[in-house]
Motif scaffolding. Structure first.
Motif, PDB file in Angstrom:
ATOM      1  N   HIS A 190       0.828  -1.200   0.000  1.00  0.00           N
ATOM      2  CA  HIS A 190       0.000   0.000   0.000  1.00  0.00           C
ATOM      3  C   HIS A 190       0.868   1.258   0.000  1.00  0.00           C
ATOM      4  O   HIS A 190       2.093   1.188   0.101  1.00  0.00           O
ATOM      5  CB  HIS A 190      -0.928  -0.003   1.219  1.00  0.00           C
ATOM      6  N   MET A 191       0.214   2.425  -0.112  1.00  0.00           N
ATOM      7  CA  MET A 191       0.904   3.703  -0.095  1.00  0.00           C
ATOM      8  C   MET A 191       0.604   4.459   1.191  1.00  0.00           C
ATOM      9  O   MET A 191      -0.463   4.310   1.780  1.00  0.00           O
ATOM     10  CB  MET A 191       0.469   4.578  -1.286  1.00  0.00           C
ATOM     11  N   ASN A 192       1.548   5.321   1.564  1.00  0.00           N
ATOM     12  CA  ASN A 192       1.277   6.268   2.640  1.00  0.00           C
ATOM     13  C   ASN A 192       0.926   7.624   2.037  1.00  0.00           C
ATOM     14  O   ASN A 192       1.014   7.825   0.823  1.00  0.00           O
ATOM     15  CB  ASN A 192       2.447   6.350   3.625  1.00  0.00           C
ATOM     16  N   ALA A 193       0.530   8.574   2.880  1.00  0.00           N
ATOM     17  CA  ALA A 193       0.033   9.862   2.393  1.00  0.00           C
ATOM     18  C   ALA A 193       1.101  10.639   1.629  1.00  0.00           C
ATOM     19  O   ALA A 193       0.804  11.305   0.629  1.00  0.00           O
ATOM     20  CB  ALA A 193      -0.495  10.685   3.563  1.00  0.00           C
ATOM     21  N   ALA A 194       2.350  10.572   2.093  1.00  0.00           N
ATOM     22  CA  ALA A 194       3.426  11.282   1.400  1.00  0.00           C
ATOM     23  C   ALA A 194       3.627  10.728  -0.005  1.00  0.00           C
ATOM     24  O   ALA A 194       3.865  11.487  -0.960  1.00  0.00           O
ATOM     25  CB  ALA A 194       4.723  11.186   2.209  1.00  0.00           C
ATOM     26  N   GLU A 195       3.510   9.415  -0.158  1.00  0.00           N
ATOM     27  CA  GLU A 195       3.680   8.787  -1.477  1.00  0.00           C
ATOM     28  C   GLU A 195       2.525   9.146  -2.404  1.00  0.00           C
ATOM     29  O   GLU A 195       2.722   9.351  -3.609  1.00  0.00           O
ATOM     30  CB  GLU A 195       3.809   7.278  -1.304  1.00  0.00           C
ATOM     31  N   VAL A 196       1.319   9.239  -1.852  1.00  0.00           N
ATOM     32  CA  VAL A 196       0.172   9.674  -2.658  1.00  0.00           C
ATOM     33  C   VAL A 196       0.403  11.106  -3.146  1.00  0.00           C
ATOM     34  O   VAL A 196       0.164  11.426  -4.318  1.00  0.00           O
ATOM     35  CB  VAL A 196      -1.131   9.577  -1.848  1.00  0.00           C
ATOM     36  N   GLY A 197       0.892  11.971  -2.249  1.00  0.00           N
ATOM     37  CA  GLY A 197       1.195  13.335  -2.650  1.00  0.00           C
ATOM     38  C   GLY A 197       2.236  13.394  -3.752  1.00  0.00           C
ATOM     39  O   GLY A 197       2.108  14.169  -4.714  1.00  0.00           O
ATOM     40  N   LEU A 198       3.266  12.562  -3.648  1.00  0.00           N
ATOM     41  CA  LEU A 198       4.314  12.525  -4.668  1.00  0.00           C
ATOM     42  C   LEU A 198       3.765  12.038  -6.003  1.00  0.00           C
ATOM     43  O   LEU A 198       4.066  12.624  -7.054  1.00  0.00           O
ATOM     44  CB  LEU A 198       5.449  11.615  -4.199  1.00  0.00           C
ATOM     45  N   LEU A 199       2.950  10.991  -5.976  1.00  0.00           N
ATOM     46  CA  LEU A 199       2.350  10.478  -7.207  1.00  0.00           C
ATOM     47  C   LEU A 199       1.485  11.532  -7.880  1.00  0.00           C
ATOM     48  O   LEU A 199       1.573  11.757  -9.087  1.00  0.00           O
ATOM     49  CB  LEU A 199       1.527   9.221  -6.900  1.00  0.00           C
ATOM     50  N   ALA A 200       0.640  12.210  -7.090  1.00  0.00           N
ATOM     51  CA  ALA A 200      -0.241  13.248  -7.632  1.00  0.00           C
ATOM     52  C   ALA A 200       0.567  14.410  -8.206  1.00  0.00           C
ATOM     53  O   ALA A 200       0.246  14.940  -9.282  1.00  0.00           O
ATOM     54  CB  ALA A 200      -1.192  13.744  -6.553  1.00  0.00           C
ATOM     55  N   LYS A 201       1.628  14.798  -7.519  1.00  0.00           N
ATOM     56  CA  LYS A 201       2.475  15.906  -7.987  1.00  0.00           C
ATOM     57  C   LYS A 201       3.190  15.544  -9.274  1.00  0.00           C
ATOM     58  O   LYS A 201       3.158  16.307 -10.258  1.00  0.00           O
ATOM     59  CB  LYS A 201       3.494  16.255  -6.901  1.00  0.00           C
ATOM     60  N   GLU A 202       3.861  14.398  -9.288  1.00  0.00           N
ATOM     61  CA  GLU A 202       4.646  14.006 -10.456  1.00  0.00           C
ATOM     62  C   GLU A 202       3.766  13.725 -11.671  1.00  0.00           C
ATOM     63  O   GLU A 202       4.186  13.938 -12.810  1.00  0.00           O
ATOM     64  CB  GLU A 202       5.498  12.780 -10.125  1.00  0.00           C
TER      65      GLU A 202
END
Length: 244
Positions: free
Chosen positions: A189-201
């Protein structure tokens, strides 16, 4: 295209709620994406079961498929009551080497879907991509009249997901852990920081956080995503409507 969240929880539903399930409506057609625990009860607040045109299942874990057998019984009953004239296709992602966990019944037809395949229904086109999870799992990209919706299903973070999510108007992203869970990937699974990175990139217009944890302050997830991503962030809840 209109998307209604039927269940935002991971693993098991909170009281009176549901795990993964999303109703996608377009051109007088309707599609159910995932059918987790409690989804059928939530769905009937918005749509009779016999009105569904198709079902997509991202993977075979119970929090995404638990209500599917009951839905097949509903299809059988609705066929006998002449409320459904054609079997509803149910597309299930599964490893090619594994037997599908469900079989076709009267009123419903089970089909396989694989990563890299595409499915066209009217003006809606759905493409599937492999995610990074314990079970064979596909994310889904929905394109309709120039708009793009991406659903990650279950996955840990991987740079290859960026191209599938690129320029989505809306990204529905599993957010199973808080940012301090550095090893979320070992759970698939992903954590919130990784979700933010995915959305940004990926340059997405809006991110919807789903597959939520049953501990901590869920409202904290959005603030943690916002530390990385500066677009609109919504924490999913049953009944949330997204229109593209």
């Amino acid at each position: 295209m209109r998307i209604t969240v039927l269940g935002p929880w991971g693993a098991y539903p909170k009281a009176g709620d549901a795990t993964a399930g999303y109703l996608v409506e377009y051109d007088n057609r309707s599609m159910l994406v995932d059918c987790g625990s409690g989804v059928l009860a939530q769905l009937q607040n918005y749509k009779p079961l016999h009105d569904l045109n198709s079902v997509l299942i991202s993977h075979r874990h119970y929090d995404h498929i638990a209500d599917l057998g009951c839905f097949q019984y509903a299809c059988l009953i609705d066929t006998d009551l002449e409320r459904r004239s054609e079997p509803v296709p149910i597309y299930i992602a599964e490893d090619p080497d594994r037997e599908l966990p469900y079989k076709s019944m009267k009123g419903s037809s089970i089909e396989r879907i694989f990563a890299e395949e595409r499915l066209a229904e009217g003006e809606l086109e759905v493409s599937f991509f492999r995610t990074f999870h314990e079970a064979y799992c596909v994310g889904m990209s929905f394109e309709y009249k120039g708009k793009k919706l991406v659903y990650t299903a279950d996955t840990c973070y991987h740079e290859s997901l960026i191209r599938h999510c690129a320029d989505a108007d809306v990204l529905i992203a599993e957010t199973s852990f808080y940012a301090d869970m550095k090893d979320a990937s070992k759970y698939g699974h992903m954590n919130a920081a990784e979700v933010g990175l995915l959305a940004k990139e990926a340059g997405v217009g809006k991110v919807v956080l789903t597959h939520l944890p049953h501990f901590g302050d869920v409202a904290q997830l959005a603030s943690e995503v916002a530390e990385v991503y500066d677009g609109e962030i919504i924490t999913a809840y049953s009944g949330l409507v997204i229109t593209l």
